[in-house]
Structure formats: C-alpha cells, structure tokens
Design a protein around this motif. Structure first.
Motif, PDB file in Angstrom:
ATOM      1  N   ILE A  38       0.846  -1.184   0.000  1.00 25.94           N
ATOM      2  CA  ILE A  38       0.000   0.000   0.000  1.00 25.94           C
ATOM      3  C   ILE A  38       0.886   1.241   0.000  1.00 25.94           C
ATOM      4  N   LEU A  39       0.615   2.141  -0.949  1.00 25.59           N
ATOM      5  CA  LEU A  39       1.289   3.442  -0.998  1.00 25.59           C
ATOM      6  C   LEU A  39       0.387   4.450  -0.265  1.00 25.59           C
ATOM      7  N   THR A  40       0.906   5.047   0.800  1.00 27.82           N
ATOM      8  CA  THR A  40       0.152   6.018   1.603  1.00 27.82           C
ATOM      9  C   THR A  40       0.799   7.383   1.478  1.00 27.82           C
ATOM     10  N   LEU A  41      -0.035   8.363   1.074  1.00 26.17           N
ATOM     11  CA  LEU A  41       0.425   9.741   0.965  1.00 26.17           C
ATOM     12  C   LEU A  41      -0.272  10.564   2.055  1.00 26.17           C
ATOM     13  N   THR A  42       0.467  11.357   2.804  1.00 29.37           N
ATOM     14  CA  THR A  42      -0.098  12.196   3.867  1.00 29.37           C
ATOM     15  C   THR A  42       0.375  13.624   3.696  1.00 29.37           C
ATOM     16  N   TYR A  43      -0.527  14.510   4.122  1.00 30.81           N
ATOM     17  CA  TYR A  43      -0.205  15.936   4.048  1.00 30.81           C
ATOM     18  C   TYR A  43      -0.847  16.624   5.263  1.00 30.81           C
ATOM     19  N   PRO A  44      -0.051  17.310   6.148  1.00 30.28           N
ATOM     20  CA  PRO A  44      -0.624  17.906   7.370  1.00 30.28           C
ATOM     21  C   PRO A  44      -1.668  18.980   7.049  1.00 30.28           C
ATOM     22  N   LEU A  45      -2.783  18.948   7.797  1.00 29.99           N
ATOM     23  CA  LEU A  45      -3.835  19.953   7.635  1.00 29.99           C
ATOM     24  C   LEU A  45      -3.300  21.347   7.971  1.00 29.99           C
ATOM     25  N   ALA A  46      -2.483  21.417   9.027  1.00 28.17           N
ATOM     26  CA  ALA A  46      -1.927  22.713   9.415  1.00 28.17           C
ATOM     27  C   ALA A  46      -1.107  23.313   8.274  1.00 28.17           C
ATOM     28  N   THR A  47      -0.369  22.452   7.566  1.00 28.95           N
ATOM     29  CA  THR A  47       0.426  22.943   6.434  1.00 28.95           C
ATOM     30  C   THR A  47      -0.469  23.444   5.312  1.00 28.95           C
ATOM     31  N   ALA A  48      -1.628  22.741   5.143  1.00 23.67           N
ATOM     32  CA  ALA A  48      -2.563  23.163   4.096  1.00 23.67           C
ATOM     33  C   ALA A  48      -3.185  24.511   4.411  1.00 23.67           C
ATOM     34  N   LEU A  49      -3.344  24.782   5.704  1.00 25.25           N
ATOM     35  CA  LEU A  49      -4.000  26.023   6.104  1.00 25.25           C
ATOM     36  C   LEU A  49      -3.027  27.186   6.274  1.00 25.25           C
ATOM     37  N   GLU A  50      -1.725  26.916   6.148  1.00 26.49           N
ATOM     38  CA  GLU A  50      -0.742  27.972   6.369  1.00 26.49           C
ATOM     39  C   GLU A  50      -0.992  29.210   5.494  1.00 26.49           C
ATOM     40  N   PRO A  51      -1.343  29.036   4.238  1.00 22.97           N
ATOM     41  CA  PRO A  51      -1.564  30.241   3.411  1.00 22.97           C
ATOM     42  C   PRO A  51      -2.737  31.089   3.895  1.00 22.97           C
ATOM     43  N   TYR A  52      -3.622  30.471   4.677  1.00 25.73           N
ATOM     44  CA  TYR A  52      -4.816  31.188   5.110  1.00 25.73           C
ATOM     45  C   TYR A  52      -4.690  31.747   6.530  1.00 25.73           C
ATOM     46  N   TYR A  53      -3.551  31.468   7.188  1.00 28.21           N
ATOM     47  CA  TYR A  53      -3.399  31.925   8.572  1.00 28.21           C
ATOM     48  C   TYR A  53      -3.513  33.444   8.677  1.00 28.21           C
ATOM     49  N   VAL A  54      -2.966  34.129   7.734  1.00 31.11           N
ATOM     50  CA  VAL A  54      -3.034  35.591   7.771  1.00 31.11           C
ATOM     51  C   VAL A  54      -4.480  36.052   7.683  1.00 31.11           C
ATOM     52  N   LEU A  55      -5.246  35.400   6.791  1.00 32.66           N
ATOM     53  CA  LEU A  55      -6.662  35.744   6.655  1.00 32.66           C
ATOM     54  C   LEU A  55      -7.426  35.465   7.946  1.00 32.66           C
ATOM     55  N   LEU A  56      -7.177  34.273   8.540  1.00 35.88           N
ATOM     56  CA  LEU A  56      -7.887  33.913   9.773  1.00 35.88           C
ATOM     57  C   LEU A  56      -7.494  34.831  10.924  1.00 35.88           C
ATOM     58  N   ALA A  57      -6.191  35.122  11.037  1.00 33.91           N
ATOM     59  CA  ALA A  57      -5.747  36.008  12.106  1.00 33.91           C
ATOM     60  C   ALA A  57      -6.337  37.401  11.940  1.00 33.91           C
ATOM     61  N   THR A  58      -6.370  37.869  10.671  1.00 36.75           N
ATOM     62  CA  THR A  58      -6.957  39.189  10.417  1.00 36.75           C
ATOM     63  C   THR A  58      -8.432  39.213  10.808  1.00 36.75           C
ATOM     64  N   MET A  59      -9.129  38.122  10.491  1.00 29.91           N
ATOM     65  CA  MET A  59     -10.548  38.060  10.846  1.00 29.91           C
ATOM     66  C   MET A  59     -10.733  38.036  12.366  1.00 29.91           C
ATOM     67  N   ALA A  60      -9.909  37.259  13.085  1.00 24.38           N
ATOM     68  CA  ALA A  60     -10.006  37.220  14.541  1.00 24.38           C
ATOM     69  C   ALA A  60      -9.757  38.597  15.143  1.00 24.38           C
ATOM     70  N   PHE A  61      -8.738  39.289  14.577  1.00 29.66           N
ATOM     71  CA  PHE A  61      -8.449  40.634  15.063  1.00 29.66           C
ATOM     72  C   PHE A  61      -9.628  41.571  14.816  1.00 29.66           C
ATOM     73  N   LEU A  62     -10.210  41.475  13.615  1.00 34.58           N
ATOM     74  CA  LEU A  62     -11.365  42.320  13.297  1.00 34.58           C
ATOM     75  C   LEU A  62     -12.550  42.009  14.212  1.00 34.58           C
ATOM     76  N   VAL A  63     -12.718  40.712  14.576  1.00 38.61           N
ATOM     77  CA  VAL A  63     -13.803  40.338  15.498  1.00 38.61           C
ATOM     78  C   VAL A  63     -13.601  41.001  16.855  1.00 38.61           C
ATOM     79  N   LEU A  64     -12.378  40.911  17.374  1.00 29.67           N
ATOM     80  CA  LEU A  64     -12.106  41.508  18.681  1.00 29.67           C
ATOM     81  C   LEU A  64     -12.292  43.021  18.650  1.00 29.67           C
ATOM     82  N   VAL A  65     -11.758  43.648  17.592  1.00 31.05           N
ATOM     83  CA  VAL A  65     -11.902  45.103  17.472  1.00 31.05           C
ATOM     84  C   VAL A  65     -13.369  45.473  17.318  1.00 31.05           C
ATOM     85  N   GLY A  66     -14.094  44.687  16.533  1.00 26.09           N
ATOM     86  CA  GLY A  66     -15.516  44.973  16.336  1.00 26.09           C
ATOM     87  C   GLY A  66     -16.307  44.829  17.613  1.00 26.09           C
TER      88      GLY A  66
END
Length: 755
Positions: A232-260
């Motif tokens: 069996i050939l098993t390929l894995t890819y971490p979810l955290a790594t997949a979400l890395e490009p979106y961390y800035v977006l999520l952090a910005t949204m969290a900041f906007l929530v707190l400020v709001g």
C-alpha cells in the motif's frame, strides 16, 4: 441568569453578545470554507501525485525487467548457470546485478531450488512455489512486484533463463529505501509524505481524501508479488500545512472580530447610557416622590420619554395635592370632624412637661352600640360631636380627639393624680346629662379612664392605657379609674394561662379526680363526679375556679370538656372491671349546651359508655339562649344521658326553666347544705327544695356533706344522694378504687361479725 441592575449595562451586554455571536458564526463559516478549499487543493495535488508515483513505480519495474530479460540471454551467463557451479553462478549473478543496478539477485533452478544469490538476501525459498507455478504459466510472473523483507519493501522481478528451454529463473530485487521515497516526494507539487507498507487486505485505490489525526491521507495499492500480500502506498499531508496560506486571513478576521466587539460594546454602552439617562432621571424622581420630596423631570428630547416626563410631572403635582388632603383627613375623624387618634399621638409627642404632668383621659359613652342602633349612625355621630364640643369647651382640656366609636380622649395638665382625677370628675359631670339630637332627648352615662405619660411611655401607649383604664373602671363598677398595671398584667397572665392549658391538655398534664356520691339511705356508692385538676410545672396547682371561667371565655372549654369526658369514660370502664358499676357525672359548661360541634364530637365517645352517664348543667346555662339550650339538653336526654341541674339555689332559680328542663336530678348548692345543722332557715329551704324536686319526679343530691350528722339529717328530710368531704374527697382513679375496696372490705367484715 445574570441580573443587571442597570438597563444601560443590560443593553450594552446584549448588543455586544449579539455582535459577537454574529461574528463567531461568520468566522466559523469562513473557517469551514477555507478548510474545504484547502482540502480540494490538497486532494487534487495528492491524487495527481499518487498517480505519478504509481506510474513511476511501474515504469521503473518494467525497465529493470526489460534489462534483465536482455542480460540473461548472454551466452556467458547462460553457460555459468548451466554449469551448476555455485561459485560461478554467484559470480555471474553479481556481474548481472551490477549491470541491472539492483541490490539483490539470485538463481533458482527448474526444480525451484535456489542455486545461489549475490548482494542483499532475497526470499528465494518464499518465491520457489511461485517459480514452480511459473514453469507451467510463465506469464504469471512476467510483471515485477513488491515483496516485504523484514517489513521493508523490495521491488522484485523474475526472469526465465532459456537454453533454449527454461533452465531456471533469475530473481532480482531493488530495495526501496528512504532515498527512493524522498525522490518520489520531490516529484510532488506539494510537500507531502509517502510510505509503502504491508497490508493483509486489498485496498482499492481511492480518489477521495480522509482526515486522520489532523492530516490529509490518501492510499493506493502498488503491484505485489507474493499471493495474499499487498503493498500500500500512503500519501499524507498535514492539515496545518494546508491552512498555512490562510493563517493571515484567519488572524486578520479574529483581530477584526475583537476590534468589532470592543467597538460595538463601547458604542452600545454609550447609546444605552444616552437612552436610559431619562429613565434614570425618572427613577430618581420616583424615589424623591416616595420620600415625600418635590420632584420634577426635565427631558430635552421630543420622543416618548419626553412625553412620559411631562406626564410624570403632572402626576407628581397631583400626588402632592392628594397627599396634603390625605394628611389632613388622616388626622380628622370623618364623622365628627374632630381630630382623631393619630392627631392625639402627634400632639402628645409635642406636649411640654416642664411645669405639670401630662395626663391622657379617655371618656366612653356607655351603651353606645345600643344608642347607635336605636337612633342611627348619623345621629350617633352627631351625639359624639355634641359631647366632644362640650368637653372641648372645658378650660382644663388642652386637646381633644375622637379615638374610636363613642370614645373621646383629652389631653390635660395636672400637678398630680389627685388633681387629674378632680379634673376628670368635672368632665364626667359636664357631659353626663341630656343631649338633644335630631329632635330626640338622649340621656347618656359615661365611664372615664386616665393614664399619665412619663418619658418612657410613647403617645400611643399612653392612649392605649387610658382606654384600658376605661374598661377597668367598667369592670370595677366605677365611673373613673387610673390605669392599673397590676390588673392589666393579670389579664395578660390569664391569656398566657390559656395557652399553657392547651399545651397541658396535649401533654396529658391535666388530670381528673373522682368524688364518690352515696345513697344516703343505704350508705352505698352509686356514682362519682369527675372533677378536673391541673398542676402546672411553673405555677403549681391551678384551681378550677380560676382556669375554667377563663376557658369558657376563650372557647377552650370545648377541648377541656372533651378531654375530661374521654378520661371519665375510660375511668368508668376501669371501675366496672373492678366490680363497681357507677354512674359517671360530668360537668357541662353552659357554653356547650346546644353546641352542635361539641355534640357531634361527644357522640362517638358516649356510644362506647359502659354505664350511666350524667351531665351536670347549671340552671343559668340556658338563660342566654333558652330555646337552643333546652333543645341541646333534650338531645342528650333522648340519647339516654341523665341530666342534673347543678348548684340549684345559687343563681336566679326559675320555676319556669325548672319545669322545662328534662332533668332527672337536682343538686342543692353546698352553701345551703353546709349550715343545714345550725340554720333553721337553710334547713327549711333544703327541705322545701327536696319536696319540690320529688314532686317533679327528680331525685335530689346534696353537695357539701361534711359530717355524719348532716348526712343523717338530710336522709331524714328525704334527700336521696349525698356528696362531700364527710363522705369522700375527690381522688385519682387508683386511689378511688382502693378507697372503694376498703369500704367494701369493712362492710363485709361488719356483716361477718354480725353473723
């Protein structure tokens, strides 16, 4: 739930929570969208990578297989393996392995027996069965596949050696190591991890990702060589790594929530403060009105709150006007327009005692209720007003008020009690006269009471004591009485006594004594009278003439009589068990004659009686309500209860009632019996009473028989029954049984001696 004391806080918290809830929903939706987008991108990359890896794996195996097929046709190699010389075979195999660039190679003869191998060891024995099958069907092993050696994957191929027929098989293997896996991973467009693992179950290649332990995972099967074994050939890819490009977006949204949230909280709190400021002003004004202060509210807006403030100001003004009217009317007796009790209390509180003592006098019109019933409510009020006007004209009266119906209180100053009494007597003489009311002349009599007001007494207490003094004067049959604290305490103690009596009944402290009644002719006991006794743990012995009248006044006589009746009937049964069938006489209060509730409660007890029962009732018991009283007596008589007229001669004896009462016994009061030996007058009254009772068909019982001579004299007059200390004292049931046993024994002894 939290309780907010301020609306502004409540509004601020509510708005902030609503905004936070909306932003959290938006954030959750955004996170889900981002996650799905990342999953889609990773899925496409991993599926593509899996296809590439599998294709490269197959191509590499096919390339090695092709090279191996060419190399085994070499004449020198075939000659070496045909010789059967194992060292030669190993040498040839090593040369072939170098040409093929494989780590392990071996030769198996036509019988499936390994003849030699070079490089890393291969599982030739495990492959021998497969090779034997290949002799019949060479195509079965034409494609290379994976074999696991010590859980490590090895790409293994099998190529037949022909000379020209098949003389054996060359088995070659490429050990798949970390370098190979790394080369495969480097070909992927994303930074995934690859591994080849052994599995006992066949897993069909999936084109969908699954998330395991926070990682994307994709599995595909690669060719395997041994039957029952799967690679069996098993390929894995971490979810955290997949979400890395979106961390800035999520952090910005969290900041906007707190400020709001912070901005909305501040804004909503400020808006709430502005909205609730008029309400707070109204609340404060309401508290001022409650405290009796003048309050107005000013609102600068034109909305509903402004109109509410205007209405509140109008209401506040009207409330002040009504309060003024109420305060005035609260101090005025509405019927006479004179000051009332509250006004008197306020005046007494301000009284000056610098020169003389302050006295409060209360004057009550006697029979005021009857007068009011006769002349009417309005005329009665006019009468009280006329009396008050006459009293207020007296020079010594400093203040006057109407404190209750027909009761007028005055404030006077006097040097001492004697001077105060003289003033009150003059007030009595002033109003104890005839008044003309609505064309009718009314003569009134009054009772007066007085109380001084020392520093420790409040105005209300002084007025109350003066009113109590009026009642004390009426009880003492006098026109005037100073408040007698001792008598008042005695009354209070009597009320406490009744409370203790109830507890004594519940605790069984109240007992019953039994006094024997004798036939004066035979000198044999024919009955007993039940007499209640109460020995209080604190007060000691409480006499019946104290607590029985109080019990009648307070209504506790019903419970007391029921208690005595129950104990007496139990005692009658006990006496009968000892051989004494005696009539049980029980005193019945006039308050219970005709009392339906008592009759219903007593009926079940009387049904269980084991002998005659007699209720002793005073003749005066029926005078207050003759019809109801006689009806109640007749009801007992119809049930077989004997009726005795008790204390005959002590009250207003009436032949009319004597004729109507269905009595079987008449008891002469002991006041006549005690002196029957010395007083011819008492003897004549006793003799005439006996004759009267006998003529009406009643037997006669004499109370207070203290001596044998009195008993003999009464027997000679024809008296039937005697009762008194000379015959037998009241005693507990056990003592009574012993007393009767002793008498019976003495009587038996006298008879035996005579025989």
């Amino acid at each position: 739930m939290f309780q907010f004391k301020k609306i502004s806080t409540k509004l601020g918290v509510v708005y902030s929570c609503l905004f936070m809830a909306v932003m959290l929903v938006i954030s959750a939706v955004t996170y889900q969208v981002v996650t799905r987008q990342a999953q889609q991108i990773v899925s496409e990359g991993m599926i593509a990578s899996g296809s590439v890896f599998t294709r490269l794996f197959v191509d590499r195996a096919a390339s090695i297989q092709a090279d191996a097929s060419l190399q085994v046709k070499d004449f020198g190699f075939r000659s070496a393996v045909s010789s059967g010389d194992e060292p030669t075979i190993r040498s040839a195999l090593a040369t072939l392995g170098d040409r093929l660039n494989v780590e392990g190679i071996g030769f198996v003869d036509i019988d499936g027996v390994p003849q030699g191998q070079a490089g890393n060891a291969l599982p030739l024995a495990a492959l021998s069965t497969l090779i034997s099958d290949a002799y019949e069907s060479p195509e079965m092993v034409s494609d290379p596949g994976v074999v696991f050696i010590d859980q490590s994957p090895v790409l293994v191929g099998i190529t037949p050696v022909r000379a020209p027929d098949i003389i054996g098989w060359v088995v070659f293997g490429h050990f798949i190591g970390a370098t190979d896996i790394s080369d495969l991973e480097s070909l992927a467009p994303i930074r995934l991890s690859a591994s080849i693992e052994r599995s006992d179950e066949l897993i069909v290649g999936s084109k969908e990702l699954v998330i395991i332990d926070g990682d994307f995972s994709l599995t595909q099967e690669v060719p395997s060589l041994l039957p029952g074994e799967h690679a069996i050939l098993t390929l894995t890819y971490p979810l955290a790594t997949a979400l890395e490009p979106y961390y800035v977006l999520l952090a910005t949204m969290a900041f906007l929530v707190l400020v709001g949230v912070a901005a909305v909280s501040v804004a909503s709190w400020g808006l709430a403060r502005r909205l609730t400021r008029p309400i707070s002003a109204l609340a404060e004004a309401t508290q001022q009105v409650r405290r009796g202060e003048v309050a107005t509210v000013s609102v600068d807006t034109d909305d509903e709150l402004a109109r509410l403030a205007v209405d509140f100001n109008h209401m506040s003004s009207e409330v002040r006007e009504r309060e003024h009217i109420i305060r005035q009317s609260a101090r005025i007796d509405s019927q006479t327009t004179f000051p009332n009790r509250l006004a008197m209390e306020e005046r007494l509180a301000a009284a000056d005692e610098s020169d003389k003592r302050v006295f409060v006098t209360s004057i009550k019109i006697e029979r005021y209720a009857e007068i009011r019933s006769a002349i009417g409510f309005e005329a009665a009020g006019t009468l009280v007003k006329s009396v008050a006007e006459k009293l207020s004209a007296h020079s010594e009266v400093c203040f006057l008020s109407v404190v209750s119906d027909g009761m007028i209180s005055t404030l006077i100053y006097a040097a001492n009690e004697e001077a105060a009494e003289a003033i009150v007597q003059s007030l009595i003489e002033l109003v104890q006269t005839t008044f003309l009311v609505d064309g009718s002349y009314i003569d009134i009599m009054v009772k007066a009471g007085a109380s001084d007001m020392p520093a420790e007494l409040g105005p209300a207490t002084a007025i109350k004591q003066s009113i109590i003094a009026v009642e004390q004067a009426a009880a003492g049959h006098s026109d005037f009485q100073f408040f007698d604290h001792a008598k008042y305490e005695e009354t209070r103690n009597n009320l406490s006594l009744m409370g203790d009596l109830v507890q004594a009944l519940e605790a069984g402290i109240v007992t019953v004594a039994y006094q024997p009644k004798y036939d004066l002719r035979t000198r044999l006991p024919i009955g007993v009278e039940a007499l209640v006794r109460w020995k209080d743990p604190v007060r000691g012995q409480v006499f019946p003439d104290i607590f029985i009248p109080l019990a009648e006044e307070t209504g506790h006589i019903e419970a007391l009589t029921h208690y005595v009746l129950e104990k007496s009937l139990e005692a009658q049964a006990t006496l009968k068990q000892h051989g004494y069938d005696l009539c049980m006489s029980i005193n019945l209060s006039g308050r219970l004659v005709g009392n339906d509730r008592f009759v219903d409660a007593a009926a079940p007890l009387l049904e269980k009686r084991c002998g005659e029962v007699c209720f002793e009732i005073t003749e005066t018991a029926v005078i207050a309500d003759p019809e109801r009283g006689i009806a109640g007596i007749e009801a007992f008589a119809n049930d077989g209860i004997q009726i005795s007229i008790d204390d005959y001669g002590s009250g207003l004896s009436s032949l009319a009632y004597l004729k109507r009462i269905p009595a079987s016994e008449l008891k002469i009061d002991k006041e006549f019996v005690l002196n029957v030996e010395q007083s011819n007058r008492d003897a004549l009254l006793v003799r005439s009473t006996i004759d009267l009772a006998h003529s009406l068909g009643m037997k006669v019982t004499a109370e207070g028989v203290e001596t044998s001579a009195a008993a003999a004299l009464l027997a000679g007059m024809g008296c039937d029954v005697g009762q008194g200390y000379g015959l037998g004292r009241p005693m507990p049931l056990d003592a009574l049984i012993e007393f009767l046993d002793a008498e019976q024994s003495d009587a038996t002894g006298d008879t035996s001696a005579a025989v």
